[in-house]
Design a protein around this motif. Structure first.
Motif, short mmCIF file in Angstrom:
data_model
loop_
_atom_site.label_atom_id
_atom_site.label_comp_id
_atom_site.label_asym_id
_atom_site.label_seq_id
_atom_site.Cartn_x
_atom_site.Cartn_y
_atom_site.Cartn_z
N VAL A 6 48.00 -21.21 34.59
CA VAL A 6 49.29 -21.29 35.13
C VAL A 6 50.07 -20.65 33.98
N PRO A 7 50.07 -21.14 32.75
CA PRO A 7 51.05 -20.54 31.49
C PRO A 7 50.43 -18.93 31.57
N VAL A 8 49.38 -18.53 31.70
CA VAL A 8 49.02 -17.35 31.52
C VAL A 8 49.78 -16.43 32.65
N ALA A 9 49.85 -16.99 33.94
CA ALA A 9 50.64 -16.04 35.03
C ALA A 9 52.15 -16.21 34.75
N GLU A 10 52.42 -17.19 34.19
CA GLU A 10 53.93 -17.18 33.73
C GLU A 10 54.21 -16.18 32.52
N ALA A 11 53.13 -16.05 31.58
CA ALA A 11 53.41 -15.27 30.65
C ALA A 11 53.24 -13.75 31.08
N VAL A 12 52.41 -13.37 32.11
CA VAL A 12 52.47 -11.96 32.46
C VAL A 12 53.82 -11.87 33.19
N VAL A 13 54.63 -12.87 34.01
CA VAL A 13 55.72 -12.53 34.70
C VAL A 13 57.08 -12.35 33.48
N THR A 14 57.00 -13.16 32.55
CA THR A 14 57.93 -13.24 31.56
C THR A 14 57.94 -12.00 30.68
N THR A 15 56.64 -11.58 30.43
CA THR A 15 56.24 -10.38 29.60
C THR A 15 57.14 -9.01 30.58
N ALA A 16 56.75 -9.04 31.67
CA ALA A 16 57.37 -7.86 32.54
C ALA A 16 58.75 -7.94 32.65
N ILE A 17 59.27 -9.32 32.77
CA ILE A 17 60.92 -9.41 32.77
C ILE A 17 61.52 -8.94 31.38
N LYS A 19 60.30 -6.78 29.26
CA LYS A 19 60.29 -5.25 29.22
C LYS A 19 61.55 -4.70 30.05
N VAL A 20 61.70 -5.00 31.27
CA VAL A 20 62.91 -4.68 31.92
C VAL A 20 64.15 -4.88 31.12
N VAL A 21 64.36 -6.28 30.79
CA VAL A 21 65.47 -6.70 30.14
C VAL A 21 65.73 -5.75 28.89
N LYS A 22 64.88 -5.60 27.98
CA LYS A 22 64.83 -4.69 26.89
C LYS A 22 65.22 -3.32 26.91
N SER A 23 64.72 -2.66 28.23
CA SER A 23 65.12 -1.62 28.58
C SER A 23 66.73 -1.32 29.10
N LYS A 24 67.04 -2.36 29.70
CA LYS A 24 68.69 -2.34 29.93
C LYS A 24 69.18 -2.62 28.91
N GLU A 25 69.05 -3.31 27.88
CA GLU A 25 69.99 -3.66 26.71
C GLU A 25 70.09 -2.52 25.90
N THR A 26 68.98 -1.50 25.80
CA THR A 26 69.13 -0.19 25.12
C THR A 26 70.20 0.64 25.78
N LYS A 27 70.11 0.71 27.15
CA LYS A 27 70.86 1.55 27.94
C LYS A 27 72.29 1.05 27.59
N LEU A 28 72.63 -0.39 27.73
CA LEU A 28 73.99 -0.85 27.64
C LEU A 28 74.36 -0.55 26.13
N GLU A 29 73.62 -0.69 25.17
CA GLU A 29 74.04 -0.30 23.77
C GLU A 29 74.56 1.15 23.76
N PRO A 47 69.63 -10.74 21.01
CA PRO A 47 69.49 -10.04 22.30
C PRO A 47 68.75 -11.18 23.13
N PHE A 48 68.94 -10.80 24.57
CA PHE A 48 68.15 -11.76 25.42
C PHE A 48 66.50 -11.35 25.48
N SER A 49 66.31 -10.35 25.14
CA SER A 49 64.92 -9.78 25.41
C SER A 49 64.01 -10.52 23.98
N ARG A 50 64.92 -10.68 22.91
CA ARG A 50 64.43 -11.44 21.81
C ARG A 50 63.93 -12.89 22.16
N LYS A 51 64.96 -13.46 22.67
CA LYS A 51 64.62 -14.78 23.03
C LYS A 51 63.62 -14.98 24.22
#
Lengths: 141, 104
Positions: A6-17, A19-29, A47-51
Motif C-alpha cells: 500500500v505505501p509503495v502504491a501511494e509512493a508511485v502516485v505521489t512521485t508521479a504527482i 513530477k507534474v507539480v515540479k514541471s508546472k512550477e518551473t513554467k510558472l517561474e 515549493p510544493f514539489s519539495r514538500k
C-alpha cells in the motif's frame, strides 16, 4: 504479509504527482520572470514539489526497509508469485485483509505526519514573513 | 525491538542532520526520511500486534527479541548502504569524479 504494498502504491502516485507539480512550477517561474511580477511571497515559500518529495522519501524509504523485513521473514520471495501467501487461497485472503488494515493504516499515518509537517512549515513561513519582511525582501531583490 | 532500533537510528541521523544544517553535503536527510518512514510503518505494525496480543506484546521471549534486534540492525545497515550508494552516485563534493579522472 504484504502490507508494504500500500505505501509503495501511494509512493508511485505521489512521485508521479511530484513530477507534474515540479514541471508546472518551473513554467510558472519562467512566466513570472517574463512579466516581472514576481511576488515576495512566492519567493520565500518552499515549493510544493519539495514538500511532496519529503512524503516520497518517507514512503519509498520506509516501504523499502519494510520489504526487507518481509524478505527476512520469508514472506517475499524472488520467484513467482513473489508473495508466499499468494500461493495458498486461505493465506491469500488473510494477506489481503492485512493489507487493507495494516497497510492502509501505515500509508495513512505517514501521510498524516507529512500533513502535520506541512502545517508546521506553513506556520514557520508565515512567521518568517511577519518578523523580518524587509530583510527578506532585500535578499530577494 | 526492530521499531526501537530504527527509531534510535532515525533520532541519531536527525541530530547529525540538524548539527550540519543548512549544509547537506553528506545527504544525511535521505537517511532521516528513510528511517522515520520505516519507524512510522513499524509503529503501525506494533499497534496492531499490541491490539492482538495485549500486554504480552511487552514481554517477548529473549530469542524473539534477539532476532528482532538482529533484524533492526540489518535494516539500519541496509539503509546505510542505500545512503552510501546515493552519496557516491550523486557525489555532491565531486570526490569520486576527481578520484576517477585524476591524472597520475
Amino acid at each position: 504479509m504484504a502490507c508494504f504494498i500500500v505505501p509503495v502504491a501511494e509512493a508511485v502516485v505521489t512521485t508521479a504527482i511530484t513530477k507534474v507539480v515540479k514541471s508546472k512550477e518551473t513554467k510558472l517561474e519562467a512566466l513570472k520572470v517574463e512579466t516581472g511580477k514576481e511576488s515576495f511571497e512566492t519567493e520565500i515559500k518552499i515549493p510544493f514539489s519539495r514538500k511532496l518529495k519529503w512524503l516520497n522519501n518517507m514512503l519509498w524509504g520506509g516501504s523499502f526497509l519494510l520489504a526487507f523485513e518481509h524478505v527476512w521473514h520469508g514472506e517475499v520471495v524472488p520467484w513467482f508469485p513473489f508473495l508466499t501467501a499468494a500461493s495458498d487461497p486461505a493465506e491469500a485472503s488473510v494477506m489481503l485483509s492485512e493489507t487493507a488494515t495494516v497497510g492502509v493504516s501505515m500509508a495513512a499515518l505517514v501521510t498524516a505526519v507529512w500533513g502535520v509537517m506541512l502545517l508546521v512549515t506553513k506556520a514557520m513561513e508565515k512567521k518568517a514573513l511577519k518578523h523580518s519582511p524587509l530583510q527578506i525582501r532585500e535578499g530577494c531583490i | 525491538m526492530t521499531l526501537l532500533t530504527t527509531v534510535f537510528a532515525a533520532i541519531i541521523c536527525t541530530v547529525i542532520w540538524y548539527k550540519n544544517a543548512p549544509k547537506n553535503e553528506m545527504k544525511v536527510g535521505i537517511l532521516c526520511w528513510m528511517y522515520w518512514g520505516a519507524s512510522l510503518m513499524w509503529l503501525v505494525d506494533a499497534v496492531f500486534e499490541y491490539a492482538e496480543l495485549g500486554a504480552e506484546y511487552f514481554t517477548p521471549a529473549p530469542v524473539d527479541m534477539l532476532n528482532d534486534f538482529f533484524l533492526g540492525l540489518s535494516a539500519v545497515a541496509l539503509g546505510l548502504v542505500v545512503w552510501l550508494a546515493i552519496l557516491l552516485v550523486k557525489d555532491p563534493r565531486g570526490v569520486v569524479r576527481t578520484a576517477l579522472f585524476k591524472k597520475n
